[in-house]
Design a protein around this motif. Structure first.
Motif, PDB file in Angstrom:
ATOM      1  N   ASN A 257      44.596  35.717  43.283  1.00 12.64           N
ATOM      2  CA  ASN A 257      45.335  34.844  42.672  1.00 12.64           C
ATOM      3  C   ASN A 257      45.586  35.196  40.914  1.00 12.64           C
ATOM      4  N   TYR A 258      46.447  34.601  40.406  1.00 13.89           N
ATOM      5  CA  TYR A 258      47.200  35.655  39.064  1.00 13.89           C
ATOM      6  C   TYR A 258      46.866  33.996  37.851  1.00 13.89           C
TER       7      TYR A 258
ATOM      8  N   SER B 137      44.486  36.871  34.475  1.00 10.32           N
ATOM      9  CA  SER B 137      43.874  37.587  35.126  1.00 10.32           C
ATOM     10  C   SER B 137      43.856  37.586  36.628  1.00 10.32           C
ATOM     11  N   ILE B 138      43.506  38.715  37.159  1.00 12.15           N
ATOM     12  CA  ILE B 138      44.439  38.660  38.331  1.00 12.15           C
ATOM     13  C   ILE B 138      42.929  38.760  39.386  1.00 12.15           C
TER      14      ILE B 138
ATOM     15  N   ILE C 179      37.909  42.618  42.484  1.00 15.35           N
ATOM     16  CA  ILE C 179      37.420  43.113  42.187  1.00 15.35           C
ATOM     17  C   ILE C 179      38.424  41.718  40.819  1.00 15.35           C
ATOM     18  N   GLN C 180      38.349  41.590  39.117  1.00 13.93           N
ATOM     19  CA  GLN C 180      39.136  40.908  38.424  1.00 13.93           C
ATOM     20  C   GLN C 180      39.536  41.260  37.179  1.00 13.93           C
ATOM     21  N   PRO C 181      40.244  42.232  37.284  1.00 14.70           N
ATOM     22  CA  PRO C 181      40.891  42.211  35.341  1.00 14.70           C
ATOM     23  C   PRO C 181      41.122  41.383  34.444  1.00 14.70           C
ATOM     24  N   ARG C 182      41.698  41.637  33.167  1.00 10.77           N
ATOM     25  CA  ARG C 182      42.089  40.642  32.258  1.00 10.77           C
ATOM     26  C   ARG C 182      42.211  41.105  30.947  1.00 10.77           C
ATOM     27  N   TYR C 183      43.574  40.469  30.773  1.00 11.22           N
ATOM     28  CA  TYR C 183      44.175  40.895  29.848  1.00 11.22           C
ATOM     29  C   TYR C 183      43.233  39.212  28.874  1.00 11.22           C
ATOM     30  N   SER C 184      42.666  39.651  27.481  1.00  8.13           N
ATOM     31  CA  SER C 184      42.691  38.212  26.975  1.00  8.13           C
ATOM     32  C   SER C 184      42.978  38.187  25.724  1.00  8.13           C
TER      33      SER C 184
ATOM     34  N   ASP D   9      39.678  42.982  28.554  1.00  8.79           N
ATOM     35  CA  ASP D   9      39.052  42.941  28.717  1.00  8.79           C
ATOM     36  C   ASP D   9      37.573  43.108  30.373  1.00  8.79           C
ATOM     37  N   ASP D  10      36.801  42.753  29.983  1.00 17.95           N
ATOM     38  CA  ASP D  10      35.655  43.601  30.619  1.00 17.95           C
ATOM     39  C   ASP D  10      36.255  43.145  32.254  1.00 17.95           C
ATOM     40  N   THR D  11      35.803  44.030  32.969  1.00 16.58           N
ATOM     41  CA  THR D  11      36.503  43.806  34.662  1.00 16.58           C
ATOM     42  C   THR D  11      35.002  43.519  35.331  1.00 16.58           C
ATOM     43  N   GLU D  12      35.431  42.443  36.325  1.00 17.57           N
ATOM     44  CA  GLU D  12      34.610  41.860  36.831  1.00 17.57           C
ATOM     45  C   GLU D  12      35.208  42.450  38.483  1.00 17.57           C
TER      46      GLU D  12
END
Length: 250
Positions: free
Chosen positions: A43-44, A61-62, A76-81, A94-97
């Protein structure tokens, strides 16, 4: 068979009164349904929320998911915030889930189904401290999710315990419930309501809702969308939130 139908219906009814594979995003409340074995879902997404003259955005977030077995999904979900306050603004990683969804009950019969699973999450401290004092800290979430499907209706939700260590922080409890309806084969609409207890010593509880759905562009491409706001302590928790994503299936 009649006993099984009565069991499924009564279980779902009890679940709702307590306050095909499509669930979770675009909503906060998640579900126990796992991806097909050796399949991918990505999911982009872009999202944004507003509160007390401040705003937060994930750009993007990806959300990456993989079916490791018929009942096990890896995540896994990295993101730029982006964070904006009344005085300044900051961009950063941002933090990575990361998480692992395990479905341990799956009852299927005709047009009825009922599932139960868990989806432990771990927040890795990859976030830039400039985004806020809650970044760069390990946090975990331990939920129990239930889901029932009847004809064109899907209902899922449950509760989870969030472990939030650190000075001034406290652990919190989350409750959420989502209902979806298949308007057409390609178009689904629904909504959720959720509540989380305070996650800091001086914090307040948050209660809110989202309305949203999905639209299938092709067999492997879907648009996910949602918008909502808080219902309690609105100005300090959620004056408005939006979510938009392109979901790609492999």
């Amino acid at each position: 068979m009649r006993i099984l139908k009565l069991f499924v219906l009564s279980t779902i009814a009890n679940f709702v009164s307590f306050n095909s594979a499509w669930a979770g995003p675009p909503f906060i409340t998640d579900d126990p349904e796992t991806l097909e074995y050796q399949h991918w879902e990505i999911n982009y997404a872009v999202s944004k929320s507003w509160r007390q003259g401040e705003s937060s955005a994930a750009t993007p977030s990806i959300d990456i998911n993989y079916g490791a077995s018929p009942n096990l999904q890896l995540h896994i979900q990295p993101r730029y915030s982006y964070e904006r306050s009344m005085t300044d603004s900051h961009f950063g990683i941002d933090d990575t889930e990361v998480g692992m969804k395990y479905r341990f009950l799956n009852i299927q019969h005709d047009n009825f189904s009922f599932m139960v699973g868990t989806y432990p999450m771990l927040q890795l401290p990859t976030g830039d401290a400039k985004l806020g004092p809650n970044r760069g800290k390990v946090q975990s979430f331990l939920p129990l999710w239930l889901q029932g499907n009847i004809d064109k209706w899907t209902m899922y939700g449950g509760m989870g315990y969030r472990i939030n260590p650190g000075s001034g922080n406290k652990n919190s409890v989350f409750f959420g419930m989502t209902t979806l309806y298949e308007v057409t084969q390609d178009f689904k609409l629904g909504g959720e309501i959720f509540h989380e207890s305070p996650n800091s010593i001086d914090g307040v509880a948050s209660t809110g809702f989202n309305l949203g759905g999905s639209y299938s562009l092709t067999h492997d491409y879907n648009v996910l969308f949602a918008a909502g706001k808080g219902l309690k302590n609105v100005s300090s928790t959620n004056e408005l939130s939006t979510y938009l994503a392109l979901q790609v299936l492999y």
